[in-house]
Design a protein around this motif. Structure first.
Motif, PDB file in Angstrom:
ATOM      1  N   MET A  92       0.834  -1.203   0.000  1.00  0.00           N
ATOM      2  CA  MET A  92       0.000   0.000   0.000  1.00  0.00           C
ATOM      3  C   MET A  92       0.869   1.254   0.000  1.00  0.00           C
ATOM      4  SD  MET A  92      -3.013  -1.067   2.723  1.00  0.00           S
ATOM      5  CE  MET A  92      -3.717   0.583   2.695  1.00  0.00           C
ATOM      6  N   GLN A  93       1.919   1.236   0.813  1.00  0.00           N
ATOM      7  CA  GLN A  93       2.805   2.394   0.931  1.00  0.00           C
ATOM      8  C   GLN A  93       3.663   2.567  -0.328  1.00  0.00           C
ATOM      9  OE1 GLN A  93       5.350   2.212   4.350  1.00  0.00           O
ATOM     10  NE2 GLN A  93       6.141   4.285   4.082  1.00  0.00           N
ATOM     11  N   THR A  94       4.186   1.456  -0.845  1.00  0.00           N
ATOM     12  CA  THR A  94       5.086   1.519  -2.001  1.00  0.00           C
ATOM     13  C   THR A  94       4.367   2.020  -3.252  1.00  0.00           C
ATOM     14  OG1 THR A  94       6.430  -0.301  -1.148  1.00  0.00           O
ATOM     15  CG2 THR A  94       6.591   0.165  -3.511  1.00  0.00           C
ATOM     16  N   PHE A  95       3.181   1.493  -3.497  1.00  0.00           N
ATOM     17  CA  PHE A  95       2.461   1.820  -4.731  1.00  0.00           C
ATOM     18  C   PHE A  95       1.409   2.909  -4.533  1.00  0.00           C
ATOM     19  CE2 PHE A  95       3.798  -2.653  -5.487  1.00  0.00           C
ATOM     20  CZ  PHE A  95       4.610  -2.417  -6.594  1.00  0.00           C
ATOM     21  N   GLY A  96       1.236   3.391  -3.290  1.00  0.00           N
ATOM     22  CA  GLY A  96       0.238   4.417  -3.026  1.00  0.00           C
ATOM     23  C   GLY A  96      -1.160   3.950  -3.354  1.00  0.00           C
ATOM     24  N   ALA A  97      -1.460   2.679  -3.045  1.00  0.00           N
ATOM     25  CA  ALA A  97      -2.735   2.072  -3.407  1.00  0.00           C
ATOM     26  C   ALA A  97      -3.597   1.846  -2.178  1.00  0.00           C
ATOM     27  CB  ALA A  97      -2.495   0.743  -4.129  1.00  0.00           C
ATOM     28  N   SER A  98      -4.888   1.593  -2.412  1.00  0.00           N
ATOM     29  CA  SER A  98      -5.819   1.309  -1.328  1.00  0.00           C
ATOM     30  C   SER A  98      -5.715  -0.154  -0.933  1.00  0.00           C
ATOM     31  CB  SER A  98      -7.253   1.609  -1.774  1.00  0.00           C
ATOM     32  OG  SER A  98      -7.635   0.721  -2.834  1.00  0.00           O
ATOM     33  N   PHE A  99      -6.299  -0.487   0.224  1.00  0.00           N
ATOM     34  CA  PHE A  99      -6.303  -1.878   0.653  1.00  0.00           C
ATOM     35  C   PHE A  99      -7.081  -2.750  -0.327  1.00  0.00           C
ATOM     36  CE2 PHE A  99      -8.479  -5.391   2.812  1.00  0.00           C
ATOM     37  CZ  PHE A  99      -7.385  -6.099   3.262  1.00  0.00           C
TER      38      PHE A  99
ATOM     39  N   SER B 272       7.790 -16.267  -9.349  1.00  0.00           N
ATOM     40  CA  SER B 272       8.365 -15.638  -8.152  1.00  0.00           C
ATOM     41  C   SER B 272       9.334 -14.533  -8.544  1.00  0.00           C
ATOM     42  CB  SER B 272       9.092 -16.686  -7.299  1.00  0.00           C
ATOM     43  OG  SER B 272       8.194 -17.663  -6.833  1.00  0.00           O
ATOM     44  N   VAL B 273      10.119 -14.776  -9.599  1.00  0.00           N
ATOM     45  CA  VAL B 273      11.033 -13.751 -10.103  1.00  0.00           C
ATOM     46  C   VAL B 273      10.243 -12.555 -10.627  1.00  0.00           C
ATOM     47  CG1 VAL B 273      12.820 -13.218 -11.800  1.00  0.00           C
ATOM     48  CG2 VAL B 273      12.786 -15.464 -10.678  1.00  0.00           C
ATOM     49  N   LEU B 274       9.188 -12.827 -11.411  1.00  0.00           N
ATOM     50  CA  LEU B 274       8.364 -11.746 -11.964  1.00  0.00           C
ATOM     51  C   LEU B 274       7.721 -10.915 -10.861  1.00  0.00           C
ATOM     52  CD1 LEU B 274       6.613 -13.615 -14.932  1.00  0.00           C
ATOM     53  CD2 LEU B 274       8.556 -12.043 -15.035  1.00  0.00           C
ATOM     54  N   CYS B 275       7.244 -11.586  -9.807  1.00  0.00           N
ATOM     55  CA  CYS B 275       6.657 -10.859  -8.666  1.00  0.00           C
ATOM     56  C   CYS B 275       7.706  -9.973  -7.996  1.00  0.00           C
ATOM     57  CB  CYS B 275       6.094 -11.846  -7.643  1.00  0.00           C
ATOM     58  SG  CYS B 275       4.627 -12.736  -8.169  1.00  0.00           S
ATOM     59  N   GLY B 276       8.907 -10.508  -7.850  1.00  0.00           N
ATOM     60  CA  GLY B 276       9.951  -9.778  -7.146  1.00  0.00           C
ATOM     61  C   GLY B 276      10.469  -8.556  -7.881  1.00  0.00           C
ATOM     62  N   VAL B 277      10.318  -8.518  -9.205  1.00  0.00           N
ATOM     63  CA  VAL B 277      10.827  -7.381  -9.985  1.00  0.00           C
ATOM     64  C   VAL B 277       9.706  -6.523 -10.563  1.00  0.00           C
ATOM     65  CG1 VAL B 277      12.923  -8.649 -10.574  1.00  0.00           C
ATOM     66  CG2 VAL B 277      10.969  -8.717 -12.141  1.00  0.00           C
ATOM     67  N   ALA B 278       8.437  -6.825 -10.227  1.00  0.00           N
ATOM     68  CA  ALA B 278       7.295  -6.099 -10.799  1.00  0.00           C
ATOM     69  C   ALA B 278       7.390  -4.600 -10.497  1.00  0.00           C
ATOM     70  CB  ALA B 278       5.992  -6.662 -10.245  1.00  0.00           C
ATOM     71  N   PRO B 279       7.329  -3.736 -11.540  1.00  0.00           N
ATOM     72  CA  PRO B 279       7.448  -2.290 -11.314  1.00  0.00           C
ATOM     73  C   PRO B 279       6.145  -1.616 -10.897  1.00  0.00           C
ATOM     74  CG  PRO B 279       7.351  -2.754 -13.666  1.00  0.00           C
ATOM     75  CD  PRO B 279       7.331  -4.084 -12.967  1.00  0.00           C
ATOM     76  N   THR B 280       4.989  -2.254 -11.177  1.00  0.00           N
ATOM     77  CA  THR B 280       3.703  -1.668 -10.829  1.00  0.00           C
ATOM     78  C   THR B 280       2.851  -2.701 -10.102  1.00  0.00           C
ATOM     79  OG1 THR B 280       2.576  -2.331 -12.875  1.00  0.00           O
ATOM     80  CG2 THR B 280       3.795  -0.240 -12.909  1.00  0.00           C
ATOM     81  N   LEU B 281       1.820  -2.214  -9.420  1.00  0.00           N
ATOM     82  CA  LEU B 281       0.949  -3.100  -8.664  1.00  0.00           C
ATOM     83  C   LEU B 281       0.209  -4.070  -9.580  1.00  0.00           C
ATOM     84  CD1 LEU B 281      -0.395  -3.991  -6.020  1.00  0.00           C
ATOM     85  CD2 LEU B 281      -2.084  -2.165  -6.343  1.00  0.00           C
ATOM     86  N   TRP B 282      -0.277  -3.589 -10.717  1.00  0.00           N
ATOM     87  CA  TRP B 282      -1.079  -4.442 -11.590  1.00  0.00           C
ATOM     88  C   TRP B 282      -0.233  -5.500 -12.280  1.00  0.00           C
ATOM     89  CZ3 TRP B 282      -5.627  -4.367  -9.995  1.00  0.00           C
ATOM     90  CH2 TRP B 282      -6.174  -3.191  -9.477  1.00  0.00           C
ATOM     91  N   LEU B 283       1.033  -5.191 -12.552  1.00  0.00           N
ATOM     92  CA  LEU B 283       1.929  -6.228 -13.063  1.00  0.00           C
ATOM     93  C   LEU B 283       2.232  -7.255 -11.978  1.00  0.00           C
ATOM     94  CD1 LEU B 283       4.449  -4.211 -15.278  1.00  0.00           C
ATOM     95  CD2 LEU B 283       2.724  -5.860 -16.022  1.00  0.00           C
TER      96      LEU B 283
ATOM     97  N   GLY C  37      13.304  -5.843   2.140  1.00  0.00           N
ATOM     98  CA  GLY C  37      12.125  -5.172   1.599  1.00  0.00           C
ATOM     99  C   GLY C  37      11.112  -6.165   1.054  1.00  0.00           C
ATOM    100  N   TRP C  38       9.974  -5.646   0.572  1.00  0.00           N
ATOM    101  CA  TRP C  38       8.851  -6.515   0.202  1.00  0.00           C
ATOM    102  C   TRP C  38       9.170  -7.432  -0.964  1.00  0.00           C
ATOM    103  CZ3 TRP C  38       6.814  -6.503  -4.670  1.00  0.00           C
ATOM    104  CH2 TRP C  38       7.037  -5.385  -5.469  1.00  0.00           C
ATOM    105  N   ARG C  39      10.064  -7.024  -1.863  1.00  0.00           N
ATOM    106  CA  ARG C  39      10.377  -7.875  -3.013  1.00  0.00           C
ATOM    107  C   ARG C  39      10.975  -9.208  -2.583  1.00  0.00           C
ATOM    108  NH1 ARG C  39       9.728  -4.915  -7.638  1.00  0.00           N
ATOM    109  NH2 ARG C  39       9.699  -2.649  -7.369  1.00  0.00           N
ATOM    110  N   ALA C  40      11.634  -9.212  -1.440  1.00  0.00           N
ATOM    111  CA  ALA C  40      12.295 -10.434  -0.964  1.00  0.00           C
ATOM    112  C   ALA C  40      11.297 -11.520  -0.582  1.00  0.00           C
ATOM    113  CB  ALA C  40      13.192 -10.103   0.233  1.00  0.00           C
ATOM    114  N   ILE C  41      10.050 -11.148  -0.239  1.00  0.00           N
ATOM    115  CA  ILE C  41       9.084 -12.184   0.153  1.00  0.00           C
ATOM    116  C   ILE C  41       8.687 -13.053  -1.043  1.00  0.00           C
ATOM    117  CG2 ILE C  41       8.201 -10.748   2.043  1.00  0.00           C
ATOM    118  CD1 ILE C  41       5.724 -10.159   0.386  1.00  0.00           C
ATOM    119  N   PHE C  42       8.922 -12.555  -2.245  1.00  0.00           N
ATOM    120  CA  PHE C  42       8.681 -13.366  -3.436  1.00  0.00           C
ATOM    121  C   PHE C  42       9.973 -14.011  -3.951  1.00  0.00           C
ATOM    122  CE2 PHE C  42       5.451  -9.918  -3.582  1.00  0.00           C
ATOM    123  CZ  PHE C  42       4.339 -10.711  -3.374  1.00  0.00           C
ATOM    124  N   LEU C  43      11.069 -13.270  -3.899  1.00  0.00           N
ATOM    125  CA  LEU C  43      12.342 -13.786  -4.402  1.00  0.00           C
ATOM    126  C   LEU C  43      12.889 -14.927  -3.547  1.00  0.00           C
ATOM    127  CD1 LEU C  43      14.071 -10.424  -5.423  1.00  0.00           C
ATOM    128  CD2 LEU C  43      12.963 -12.099  -6.911  1.00  0.00           C
TER     129      LEU C  43
END
Length: 485
Positions: free
Chosen positions: A49-56, A101-112, A174-180
């Motif tokens: 939420m904080q990283t992407f400035g998105a709602s819950f 898992s790699v794609l999740c860890g490097v995703a630049p946007t929330l929707w990706l 950081g959050w990317r590590a939970i997927f990587l």
């Protein structure tokens, strides 16, 4: 001089046992990965939420997309494996999960990230559907319960480990590590599976007809509609939820018609005439619905009913998964020794006793009012889950293990989705009724306790229904065995 005993394939007993051990290790890691993929992502939602400035409501799709993908694909995954071989499909699932898992860890946007999580779920569906199917192929019938207990323990470990490991990784890299973090585990799982899983898993159905694409699409859309109906609105049903449930009912009817008309259906509807299989699937759905209440309702009871702080709530909540983990291996041995039908009944009896104790919500006893009942509940759950899975999979022919394993996992997933909505709604209504007239926005101790009582009274009633099904199924099995002998 001692001579090593060999089987008809020329493999000595020690070599065969070692091969089975490595195969179970790969299946255990696949089970761990799929359960970790669910639990570890939930703890990262605030960071997302904080990283992407998105709602819950937006970031919750990181979890929902994964669950929806599993739910919609899991039966089809089992059917594909029955047709084209379980080993290549499982290896493909592990590879897909690891790549996603790699794609999740490097995703630049929330929707990706959400799109990558959908692919993540497809890989998990393949792993979940095929690990149970492989057990019957790699171990003897006498050891099926123990093997199911091992997989149950690994699933519980993944559920338990996810929040704590995720918290450490978010606080550090950081959050990317939970997927990587899944990448090295996925590579190890793939290597073990490639080395140890038997290559002779291709069934005779591979050359029979085509894959039922129409049935697959209809089932996927029907399951997606139901899952969305249960998750959207967070327990408050509106026109959209009703419309999705209507679409679900229509989809079920169309799917049943389609399965009767195709030569090689996705699901043999005649299999549901088997009372033991139907009872096992129904019991699995009911028990998963009940167990979801411990995850949805218990945090409110512990924080508002007992007044525990956030850290203590986390510690107490870990009791249930810990008991399930420790009980699963014992449950497997008990199932092998005393029989799956007896242990299924025993597990449901313990589960009913535990939910009844939870329904008392004796706040004056403090933490004990939760820890003791949840221990009884989770031991019963581990015993039921292990015995029920072993009973179903040991009685299925080689050509149907994939699709039946998929149905078994599907019943559990649908139960979890139903429980999250149904049990959450029951708690909300009961606690709101108890608090009516007090005029406070924060849930009071009395209201939380009342919500707990009503929720687990409902849960106890549901478990008793499952227990009746188990007793009827055990009686039918007892009648069949003498006639067979």
């Amino acid at each position: 001089m001692a001579v090593a005993v060999q089987n008809r394939d020329g493999i000595s007993a020690p070599q065969q046992n070692q091969s089975v051990g490595w195969a179970l290790a790969s299946l255990s890691l696949a089970t761990l990965l799929s359960s970790l993929g669910t639990s570890i992502a939930s703890v990262g939602l605030p960071s997302l939420m904080q990283t992407f400035g998105a709602s819950f409501r937006a970031v919750q799709w990181v979890v929902l997309a994964y669950l929806l993908a599993i739910t919609t694909l899991i039966v089809s995954a089992g059917r594909l494996a029955d047709m084209f071989g379980r080993r290549p499909l499982l290896l493909g699932g592990i590879a897909l999960f690891t790549s996603a898992s790699v794609l999740c860890g490097v995703a630049p946007t929330l929707w990706l990230l959400i799109a990558a999580r959908t692919v993540h779920g497809f890989g998990a569906a393949l792993m979940m559907a095929l690990t149970l199917a492989f057990v019957a192929e790699t171990v003897s019938k006498e050891r099926t319960g123990s093997a199911m207990g091992l997989l149950g323990a690994m699933s519980a470990i993944g559920t338990t480990l996810g929040p704590s490991l995720g918290g450490l990784l978010i606080a550090g890299p950081g959050w990317r590590a939970i997927f990587l973090v899944n990448v090295p585990l996925g590579l190890l799982t793939f290597a073990l599976a490639w080395r140890a899983l038997p290559a002779r898993s291709k069934t005779a159905q591979a050359a029979q007809g085509k894959f039922d694409a129409i049935g697959t699409v209809l089932l996927a859309l029907t399951l997606a509609a139901y899952a969305l109906a249960m998750t959207l609105g967070r327990g408050h049903f509106g026109a959209l939820n009703i419309g999705l449930l209507a679409a679900t009912a229509l989809g079920i009817g169309l799917f049943a018609v389609a399965q009767k008309r195709v030569k090689n259906p996705l699901v043999q509807l005649a299999r549901f005439r088997d009372p033991q299989l139907s009872a096992s699937l129904a019991m699995s759905l009911i028990v998963a619905t009940v167990m979801m209440a411990t995850l949805v309702v218990a945090p409110f009871y512990l924080s508002q009913g007992l007044g525990l702080d956030a850290a203590m709530v986390g510690v107490v909540l870990s009791t249930g998964p810990l008991v399930s983990t420790l009980s699963a291996l014992l449950a497997g041995r008990l199932s092998d020794r005393f029989g799956t039908n007896r242990m299924t009944v025993a597990g449901l009896t313990s589960l009913a006793a535990g939910t009844f104790l939870l329904s008392l919500a004796l706040t004056r006893l403090g933490i004990v009012s939760y820890v003791v009942p949840i221990t009884v509940t989770c031991f019963g759950y581990a015993l039921f889950q292990t015995s029920n899975n072993a009973a179903v999979m040991s009685g299925v022919g080689a050509g149907e293990r994939g699709v039946i394993s998929g149905l078994l996992n599907l019943s559990r997933n649908l139960g979890l989705i139903t429980g999250a909505s149904l049990m959450g709604a029951i708690f909300a209504v009961a606690s709101a009724a108890a608090q009516r007239g007090i005029g406070q926005e924060i849930l009071t101790s009395v209201a939380a306790a009342r919500g707990m009582q009503v929720t687990f009274q409902t849960a106890t009633a549901l478990v008793l229904v499952a227990l009746i099904l188990a007793l009827l199924s055990a009686r039918a099995a007892a009648r069949i065995e003498p006639s067979v002998s």
